[in-house]
Design a protein around this motif. Sequence first.
Motif, PDB file in Angstrom:
ATOM      1  N   PHE A  76       0.854  -1.180   0.000  1.00  0.00           N
ATOM      2  CA  PHE A  76       0.000   0.000   0.000  1.00  0.00           C
ATOM      3  C   PHE A  76       0.894   1.235   0.000  1.00  0.00           C
ATOM      4  N   LYS A  77       0.841   1.998  -1.099  1.00  0.00           N
ATOM      5  CA  LYS A  77       1.744   3.126  -1.306  1.00  0.00           C
ATOM      6  C   LYS A  77       0.980   4.445  -1.311  1.00  0.00           C
ATOM      7  N   VAL A  78       1.577   5.463  -0.699  1.00  0.00           N
ATOM      8  CA  VAL A  78       1.082   6.833  -0.805  1.00  0.00           C
ATOM      9  C   VAL A  78       2.209   7.638  -1.432  1.00  0.00           C
ATOM     10  N   ALA A  79       2.051   7.973  -2.714  1.00  0.00           N
ATOM     11  CA  ALA A  79       3.130   8.611  -3.466  1.00  0.00           C
ATOM     12  C   ALA A  79       3.053  10.128  -3.442  1.00  0.00           C
ATOM     13  N   ASP A  80       1.856  10.678  -3.305  1.00  0.00           N
ATOM     14  CA  ASP A  80       1.712  12.131  -3.318  1.00  0.00           C
ATOM     15  C   ASP A  80       2.314  12.725  -2.051  1.00  0.00           C
ATOM     16  N   GLU A  81       3.185  13.705  -2.236  1.00  0.00           N
ATOM     17  CA  GLU A  81       3.908  14.283  -1.091  1.00  0.00           C
ATOM     18  C   GLU A  81       2.965  14.925  -0.082  1.00  0.00           C
ATOM     19  N   ALA A  82       1.990  15.676  -0.568  1.00  0.00           N
ATOM     20  CA  ALA A  82       1.051  16.329   0.347  1.00  0.00           C
ATOM     21  C   ALA A  82       0.243  15.305   1.130  1.00  0.00           C
ATOM     22  N   ASP A  83      -0.120  14.183   0.475  1.00  0.00           N
ATOM     23  CA  ASP A  83      -0.911  13.150   1.146  1.00  0.00           C
ATOM     24  C   ASP A  83      -0.115  12.458   2.234  1.00  0.00           C
ATOM     25  N   PHE A  84       1.145  12.084   1.935  1.00  0.00           N
ATOM     26  CA  PHE A  84       1.868  11.346   2.971  1.00  0.00           C
ATOM     27  C   PHE A  84       2.342  12.263   4.103  1.00  0.00           C
ATOM     28  N   ILE A  85       2.505  13.545   3.835  1.00  0.00           N
ATOM     29  CA  ILE A  85       2.804  14.466   4.925  1.00  0.00           C
ATOM     30  C   ILE A  85       1.592  14.579   5.852  1.00  0.00           C
ATOM     31  N   THR A  86       0.401  14.637   5.250  1.00  0.00           N
ATOM     32  CA  THR A  86      -0.825  14.692   6.058  1.00  0.00           C
ATOM     33  C   THR A  86      -0.976  13.450   6.923  1.00  0.00           C
ATOM     34  N   LEU A  87      -0.746  12.274   6.335  1.00  0.00           N
ATOM     35  CA  LEU A  87      -0.908  11.037   7.092  1.00  0.00           C
ATOM     36  C   LEU A  87       0.129  10.908   8.198  1.00  0.00           C
ATOM     37  N   TRP A  88       1.333  11.403   7.953  1.00  0.00           N
ATOM     38  CA  TRP A  88       2.361  11.319   8.995  1.00  0.00           C
ATOM     39  C   TRP A  88       2.086  12.320  10.117  1.00  0.00           C
ATOM     40  N   ARG A  89       1.784  13.537   9.746  1.00  0.00           N
ATOM     41  CA  ARG A  89       1.608  14.567  10.772  1.00  0.00           C
ATOM     42  C   ARG A  89       0.292  14.437  11.532  1.00  0.00           C
ATOM     43  N   CYS A  90      -0.666  13.732  10.989  1.00  0.00           N
ATOM     44  CA  CYS A  90      -1.972  13.578  11.645  1.00  0.00           C
ATOM     45  C   CYS A  90      -2.197  12.125  12.033  1.00  0.00           C
ATOM     46  N   GLY A  91      -1.398  11.635  12.939  1.00  0.00           N
ATOM     47  CA  GLY A  91      -1.585  10.279  13.419  1.00  0.00           C
ATOM     48  C   GLY A  91      -0.395   9.361  13.245  1.00  0.00           C
ATOM     49  N   PHE A  92       0.650   9.813  12.523  1.00  0.00           N
ATOM     50  CA  PHE A  92       1.874   9.029  12.334  1.00  0.00           C
ATOM     51  C   PHE A  92       1.578   7.679  11.679  1.00  0.00           C
ATOM     52  N   PHE A  93       0.895   7.734  10.550  1.00  0.00           N
ATOM     53  CA  PHE A  93       0.588   6.528   9.790  1.00  0.00           C
ATOM     54  C   PHE A  93       1.706   6.252   8.796  1.00  0.00           C
ATOM     55  N   GLY A  94       2.036   4.974   8.628  1.00  0.00           N
ATOM     56  CA  GLY A  94       2.968   4.565   7.590  1.00  0.00           C
ATOM     57  C   GLY A  94       4.428   4.780   7.932  1.00  0.00           C
ATOM     58  N   LYS A  95       5.274   4.516   6.925  1.00  0.00           N
ATOM     59  CA  LYS A  95       6.725   4.650   7.060  1.00  0.00           C
ATOM     60  C   LYS A  95       7.319   5.031   5.726  1.00  0.00           C
ATOM     61  N   GLY A  96       8.216   6.001   5.729  1.00  0.00           N
ATOM     62  CA  GLY A  96       8.933   6.357   4.518  1.00  0.00           C
ATOM     63  C   GLY A  96       9.877   5.232   4.129  1.00  0.00           C
ATOM     64  N   VAL A  97       9.813   4.759   2.889  1.00  0.00           N
ATOM     65  CA  VAL A  97      10.600   3.583   2.489  1.00  0.00           C
ATOM     66  C   VAL A  97      12.097   3.890   2.412  1.00  0.00           C
ATOM     67  N   LEU A  98      12.480   5.150   2.340  1.00  0.00           N
ATOM     68  CA  LEU A  98      13.897   5.522   2.295  1.00  0.00           C
ATOM     69  C   LEU A  98      14.328   6.217   3.579  1.00  0.00           C
ATOM     70  N   SER A  99      13.508   6.121   4.620  1.00  0.00           N
ATOM     71  CA  SER A  99      13.793   6.765   5.897  1.00  0.00           C
ATOM     72  C   SER A  99      13.535   5.788   7.034  1.00  0.00           C
ATOM     73  N   ARG A 100      13.916   6.188   8.230  1.00  0.00           N
ATOM     74  CA  ARG A 100      13.676   5.336   9.399  1.00  0.00           C
ATOM     75  C   ARG A 100      12.183   5.229   9.695  1.00  0.00           C
TER      76      ARG A 100
END
Length: 379
Positions: A76-100
């Motif tokens: 399950f991928k979230v490629a749009d930058e604005a979308d994955f920033i929203t998901l991370w900052r609002c609940g800490f969902f998911g993991k960046g595949v090139l980050s910790r």
Amino acid sequence: MKGGKTSRKVLNELYARPLPLVLSSEAYNVTIPNVFPHNPISWIYLVWKIVQINTLNRVPQSQIPALTVQLEESIFKVADEADFITLWRCGFFGKGVLSRSEPTWKERSIKRFNTVQNDKQFSMEELTKKRRDERKKFKAERAKLQELELKQRKEELSSEDAASLEGLKILLSKMRMNPSIKNISTDDLKVETEESELADIIDLEYLQLQAIETFYLKFALNVINVYESHLLSTLQLFDRCCRLSQGEGPNNTFIIEYSVYHYFRSLGWCVRSGIKFGCDMLLYKRGPPFTHAEFAVMIIPGDEKLCRDWFDMAAIARVIGTVKKTLVLAFVEYPNRETYDQILLSEFEDEKEKFTQLLGKYRVTEILYRRWAPGRTRD
């Protein structure tokens, strides 16, 4: 201290929302007033506010487009930058595949190519490396001090060594006050980046969601749309998630894990994967930028074939104790196959009601597991 407070304030503003939902009170700055039983005007004012919120104003979340999640090769991928920033900052969902964890690859790349000149801002990975280097230096200086103290006890200390001994004591005293040595500080955490500085680099990173996170965002919050070759309904998404997991019917590992995930999320915990500590989930009070996880969860389904043995539990408990977390055993009772099939095959006016009925048959019971140390509990 001032810098620490400022950093905490910025973090509170950046991660103000625990979930990717916009409330009416937040969007329209409307709050429910206090009611005084002896004052009829306060009751009238309360009714007016409720009417204002529910009828005069549209629900703000209904006006926000759903975030896009793509299912590709069982990921399950979230490629749009604005979308994955929203998901991370609002609940800490998911993991960046090139980050910790937090998707910061683009910011790190910008610094690597010297497109950002502010050396006081650090990503999580850079901050961790900085702390480790400082701790490594501290240990080296401490080893020198211990060597000189040994010479002092043997009365082999020269005048030059005596001067070095005093200097090392002062240096180590100052180094112990460093947050990287004493504890973890977020003062140097990078929390924002100007859009103009990010424009020159293409972001190759995407946010990867767990199946349980994806289903929670679709079923419980309804803030995402999941696409494979087409838009997936909640039932189709449920079917895909079950196929990606082991087991059939009510004891499918996805359903069991999701019932525990939903349970702790509903209690206000930030739930993250616990794979790096050998457990199923980690529970944070607010999220990774604020504090470490307090609890580690190990899921035990009501099936002896899927249950871990005591050797596994003892090993995991030792790891969890080493990283100063408390182990939680989450026992899950699930319905029989007949009840499971009956609910899935039944017709409901609202598709969401089907899964509400199904998940209501799963029972989660949590028990704290602590290792007994006889030497510490003799009294």
